[in-house]
Design an enzyme around this catalytic site. Structure first.
Site, PDB file in Angstrom:
ATOM      1  N   HIS A  14       0.832  -1.208   0.000  1.00 56.99           N
ATOM      2  CA  HIS A  14       0.000   0.000   0.000  1.00 56.99           C
ATOM      3  C   HIS A  14       0.867   1.259   0.000  1.00 56.99           C
ATOM      4  O   HIS A  14       0.615   2.209  -0.746  1.00 56.99           O
ATOM      5  CB  HIS A  14      -0.917  -0.014   1.225  1.00 56.99           C
ATOM      6  CG  HIS A  14      -1.752   1.215   1.375  1.00 56.99           C
ATOM      7  ND1 HIS A  14      -3.092   1.253   1.042  1.00 56.99           N
ATOM      8  CD2 HIS A  14      -1.458   2.462   1.830  1.00 56.99           C
ATOM      9  CE1 HIS A  14      -3.567   2.461   1.279  1.00 56.99           C
ATOM     10  NE2 HIS A  14      -2.592   3.213   1.767  1.00 56.99           N
ATOM     11  N   GLU A  15       1.896   1.275   0.846  1.00 54.85           N
ATOM     12  CA  GLU A  15       2.769   2.450   0.914  1.00 54.85           C
ATOM     13  C   GLU A  15       3.568   2.619  -0.375  1.00 54.85           C
ATOM     14  O   GLU A  15       3.830   3.740  -0.817  1.00 54.85           O
ATOM     15  CB  GLU A  15       3.705   2.341   2.122  1.00 54.85           C
ATOM     16  CG  GLU A  15       3.007   2.248   3.468  1.00 54.85           C
ATOM     17  CD  GLU A  15       2.054   3.399   3.748  1.00 54.85           C
ATOM     18  OE1 GLU A  15       2.148   4.451   3.091  1.00 54.85           O
ATOM     19  OE2 GLU A  15       1.192   3.234   4.632  1.00 54.85           O
TER      20      GLU A  15
ATOM     21  N   HIS B 240       1.552   4.560  -2.671  1.00 57.02           N
ATOM     22  CA  HIS B 240       1.681   6.019  -2.529  1.00 57.02           C
ATOM     23  C   HIS B 240       2.852   6.533  -3.367  1.00 57.02           C
ATOM     24  O   HIS B 240       2.755   7.571  -4.025  1.00 57.02           O
ATOM     25  CB  HIS B 240       1.884   6.390  -1.058  1.00 57.02           C
ATOM     26  CG  HIS B 240       0.619   6.461  -0.269  1.00 57.02           C
ATOM     27  ND1 HIS B 240      -0.289   7.484  -0.400  1.00 57.02           N
ATOM     28  CD2 HIS B 240       0.109   5.630   0.671  1.00 57.02           C
ATOM     29  CE1 HIS B 240      -1.306   7.284   0.425  1.00 57.02           C
ATOM     30  NE2 HIS B 240      -1.087   6.158   1.084  1.00 57.02           N
TER      31      HIS B 240
ATOM     32  N   GLU C  65      -6.455   6.854  -0.912  1.00 60.42           N
ATOM     33  CA  GLU C  65      -6.277   5.608  -0.162  1.00 60.42           C
ATOM     34  C   GLU C  65      -6.823   4.414  -0.937  1.00 60.42           C
ATOM     35  O   GLU C  65      -6.231   3.329  -0.939  1.00 60.42           O
ATOM     36  CB  GLU C  65      -6.949   5.712   1.209  1.00 60.42           C
ATOM     37  CG  GLU C  65      -6.241   6.648   2.160  1.00 60.42           C
ATOM     38  CD  GLU C  65      -4.778   6.278   2.328  1.00 60.42           C
ATOM     39  OE1 GLU C  65      -4.480   5.119   2.691  1.00 60.42           O
ATOM     40  OE2 GLU C  65      -3.922   7.135   2.082  1.00 60.42           O
TER      41      GLU C  65
END
Length: 328
Positions: free
Chosen positions: A118-119, A122, A149
């Site tokens: 997930h990071e 980003h 998100e």
């Protein structure tokens, strides 16, 4: 793991959606990685296009990696450090100003793995000015944060659970609870993480749910106060997601009746597949083909509907009785 209190990454010089110092500072705050189900989409076409673009970016990222272990996943973001440390209730964070990804050292390995992906999402998003511009043009404020998100969850799913893997699970097991459990095992993620990836790729009307033993719901606990404290655990819904065309999910904390196939699967340790029902929290029921598959202390459950029945009697009754279980 279903809405996160987070802030969007904020690169300078974003076309059509530049951010000030305050927004940039917000970007570096730690945040939990929780799959987000969006309640209202003001620009569905924009979100669908953004998801498709994010999948393409994530697929290109994965294609250049030497593998999918932790070290290999970081190979696509050179110069970014990875640190594990206690973060309390937070799962992780990406700080673009200091080039560091933080992961909660106390989280389960499966959770850490999805959080890392997930990071990285980003970081991938920050690298595409056109996509950033598009979502800043279409959304703002808290809604923008939710969309960012969501896109990072889409990226995480594409990195860890690429479409060919999901297609293989669906071909082997069908849109079932077992497919959900096997996907989680194959991708080395939690069933709650696999839930949303499988939902995105399932072409038929299904509600997927992850159930686990836990404390009785507050409503039941309150009614049992006079009986004194109880150590009994009740099978409850931890997370749920529905495919396109199905307007309801099961709310987190919904108890599963003791005679339901999901409870039977947990008790016997065996897969149970039969015509049954969706156990809405109010007690109302909606007919469905249920597949319940016990795995590693949880039960992965699918509720498959006859497309011809959707929108008719059963769903009309649910529409009147189950507003609290509408998809979040």
């Amino acid at each position: 793991m279903p809405s996160a209190n987070v802030s969007p990454p904020c690169p300078s010089g974003v076309r059509g959606g530049g951010m000030g110092p305050k927004a940039k500072a917000e970007a570096s705050k730690p945040h939990p990685q929780i799959p987000v189900k969006l309640p209202f989409v003001t620009a569905p076409d924009a979100l669908a296009a953004a998801k498709a673009r994010m999948r393409d970016l994530a697929a290109a990222y994965v294609a250049a990696l030497p593998g999918r272990d932790t070290h290999s996943l970081m190979a696509g973001v050179p110069g970014v450090d990875l640190k594990f440390m206690p973060l309390g209730w937070r799962d992780g964070a990406f700080d673009p100003e200091h080039n560091v990804i933080l992961i909660n050292s106390a989280a389960r390995p499966e959770r850490q793995r999805f959080t890392l992906a997930h990071e990285i999402g980003h970081a991938i998003l920050l690298g595409d000015d056109d996509l950033l511009s598009d979502i800043h043009d279409a959304y703002e404020g808290e809604r923008l944060e939710q969309v960012i998100e969501t896109l990072c969850n889409v990226a995480a799913a594409a990195i860890l659970m690429p479409e060919p893997v999901i297609a293989e699970m669906l071909e082997r097991f069908g849109p079932t609870g077992r497919a959900l459990a096997e996907l989680a095992k194959r991708a080395e993620v939690s069933a709650s993480s696999a839930l949303y990836a499988l939902t995105e790729q399932t072409p038929v009307p299904v509600i997927y749910a992850v159930c686990a033993p836990g404390k009785p719901p507050r409503e039941q606990a309150a009614s049992d106060e006079d009986a004194g404290p109880s150590t009994e655990k009740v099978l409850t819904v931890r997370a749920s997601s529905s495919t396109r065309g199905v307007k309801y999910t099961l709310a987190s904390g919904t108890p599963v009746p003791a005679d339901h196939p999901a409870a039977l699967a947990l008790a016997t340790g065996m897969e149970v597949r039969e015509e049954s029902y969706v156990p809405f929290r109010s007690g109302r029921k909606m007919k469905a083909e249920v597949d319940a598959y016990p795995s590693r202390g949880i039960v992965a459950v699918s509720f498959e509907f006859d497309p011809a029945r959707l929108g008719r009697k059963d769903s009309e009754q649910a529409d009147r009785d189950e507003p609290q279980d509408a998809a979040q």
